[in-house]
Design an enzyme around this catalytic site. Structure first.
Site, PDB file in Angstrom:
ATOM      1  N   CYS A 383       0.815  -1.219   0.000  1.00 28.99           N
ATOM      2  CA  CYS A 383       0.000   0.000   0.000  1.00 28.99           C
ATOM      3  C   CYS A 383       0.847   1.267   0.000  1.00 28.99           C
ATOM      4  O   CYS A 383       0.317   2.365  -0.100  1.00 28.99           O
ATOM      5  CB  CYS A 383      -0.947  -0.003   1.203  1.00 28.99           C
ATOM      6  N   HIS A 384       2.176   1.127   0.122  1.00 26.20           N
ATOM      7  CA  HIS A 384       3.056   2.295   0.076  1.00 26.20           C
ATOM      8  C   HIS A 384       3.726   2.448  -1.282  1.00 26.20           C
ATOM      9  O   HIS A 384       4.532   3.339  -1.473  1.00 26.20           O
ATOM     10  CB  HIS A 384       4.164   2.187   1.138  1.00 26.20           C
TER      11      HIS A 384
END
Length: 440
Positions: A383-384
């Site tokens: 998710c980064h």
């Protein structure tokens, strides 16, 4: 042992079939997946129960006819399976869309409970019980974004104060004394993840809970609620809510070979432990999380939980053995050019997680992975990935130097990863490093 799939477009593990589609069509070598901390494929038994639910239990679980009754029975069985996996009771499980919703629900509840409880105390006693100011949340600086950004949002909106306790640069754990030192009279929640998704470091949750409960007994103030996000730990290490001592525990299906569905364990929701809904609707999930239940995905979550309960020991020992072999082979090949970012003195680490940097000026993690012919992995939390090529803030927080963090690869093995997979991946990395070094 090969991973087993049903018509997936990604080769996971060392699977052999004619329908595999490669990550890059110009690369004919079979791809090997080592990003199980990002997501896992569903077990065949899980896919089977989802399919059966789609065919035979498509009715509304709130209805009385046969397909609805079947759906209701499946949901009840899944609730029992999920509860058993974490050592809780069936009535303690609230199904959610996933971990992000569960985490938001906990932070929302803590703030709302503080507000309502203080208001009630002021009304009945004419005093504030020492709880002045905004509700205060204590968390760590290595949490998943669904905790970090929710807390940040509450703070920016003027609804809460937040303290992010830094992890130790020696152990990469959040230390118990630092959590206790951050507690204030108006603290309403302590939320610390059970295991970090990048380093694999397991946090001292039982000790934190024990100390906070002592504070709750000693002081005349509102109770501090206790939460852990167990997304990365489930299916890898034993997770028991009684031993941990938490009020809330977040469960994320797609980390343990279940579908993308989740649940929240709450110790006596609405009775022993507060739970305030964020959604309002038809009364499903005892009004804590209304909305017509997603029966097939709940069925899959329940089956995957059942498999964890039955097989955790063998899953854990296999992953531990494969990770040890992976680290041994990496060390043999790269020698003094390698640094393990998941080795910390005195800290336990997940059995499947190897965070490693291959040292060199052109060996940034993203560059190495984009040139690998076979390895499918990540440089950190999936998710980064939108943050570009910056080093992981998690690794920097753990004391990893910037130039080392920039080269990090998160290699996370799975239930079916083999030694042959490891040999192929290490050879792939050796060839890639040689290529990049020559190009430079």
């Amino acid at each position: 042992m090969a991973e087993k799939f049903a018509d997936l477009t990604l080769v996971v593990g060392h699977a052999h079939n004619d329908h595999n589609l490669h990550h890059n069509p110009d690369m004919n070598a079979e791809r090997i997946y080592m990003d199980y901390n990002a997501t896992t494929p569903m077990e065949p038994e899980v896919i089977q129960v989802i399919s059966e639910a789609l065919h035979e239990a498509w009715g509304n679980p709130s209805s009385n006819y046969i397909t609805g009754a079947r759906a209701k029975a499946i949901i009840n069985q899944s609730r029992q399976n999920v509860a058993r996996m974490v050592g809780g009771k069936a009535e303690d499980i609230v199904f959610t869309s996933g971990g992000t919703e569960a985490n938001n629900l906990v932070l929302h509840t803590a703030v709302e409970h503080f507000r309502k409880s203080r208001s009630a105390a002021e009304h009945s006693e004419g005093r504030q019980n020492g709880c002045t100011g905004l509700p205060h949340i204590v968390t760590s600086n290595v949490e998943h974004d669904s905790i970090r950004l929710t807390a940040k949002h509450l703070e920016a909106a003027g609804k809460a104060d937040v303290t992010c306790v830094p992890v130790s640069k020696v152990t990469a754990r959040v230390e118990v004394e630092d959590i206790i030192a951050a507690v204030r009279p108006n603290t309403c929640l302590v939320s610390v993840m059970l295991a970090n998704n990048e380093t694999g470091v397991v946090m001292p949750i039982p000790e934190i809970c024990q100390r906070v409960k002592s504070l709750n007994k000693q002081n005349e103030r509102l109770r501090i609620l206790l939460h852990t996000d167990a997304a990365q730990a489930l299916g890898k290490i034993p997770v028991d809510v009684q031993e941990l001592g938490v009020d809330y525990l977040t469960i994320v299906g797609h980390k343990f070979y279940a579908p993308r569905a989740g649940a929240l364990y709450v110790n006596g929701p609405g009775t022993k432990t507060p739970l305030y809904p964020m959604l309002f609707g038809g009364g499903q999930e005892r009004n804590f999380r209304p909305g017509t239940e997603n029966t097939p995905m709940i069925a899959g979550l329940g089956k995957a939980a059942e498999l964890v309960t039955a097989n955790l020991s063998s899953y854990q020992s296999h992953m531990l053995m494969i990770k040890a072999y992976l680290e041994e082979r990496l060390q043999d090949v790269f020698r003094d050019k390698i640094r393990f970012n998941s080795h910390y003195p005195g800290s336990d680490v997940l059995p499947n997680t190897c965070n490693v940097s291959i040292l060199g000026p052109v060996l940034q993690g993203w560059r190495v992975l984009s040139n690998c012919r076979r390895l499918l992995a990540s440089v950190g939390a999936a998710c980064h990935s939108a943050s570009g090529h910056r080093p992981s803030h998690i690794l920097l927080s753990c004391g990893v130097p910037t130039e080392v963090a920039a080269n990090a690869l998160r290699l996370s093995v799975g239930r079916g990863t083999t030694k042959e997979d490891v040999d192929a991946v290490v050879e792939d990395l050796r060839e890639t490093v040689e290529l990049l070094t020559k190009m430079n």
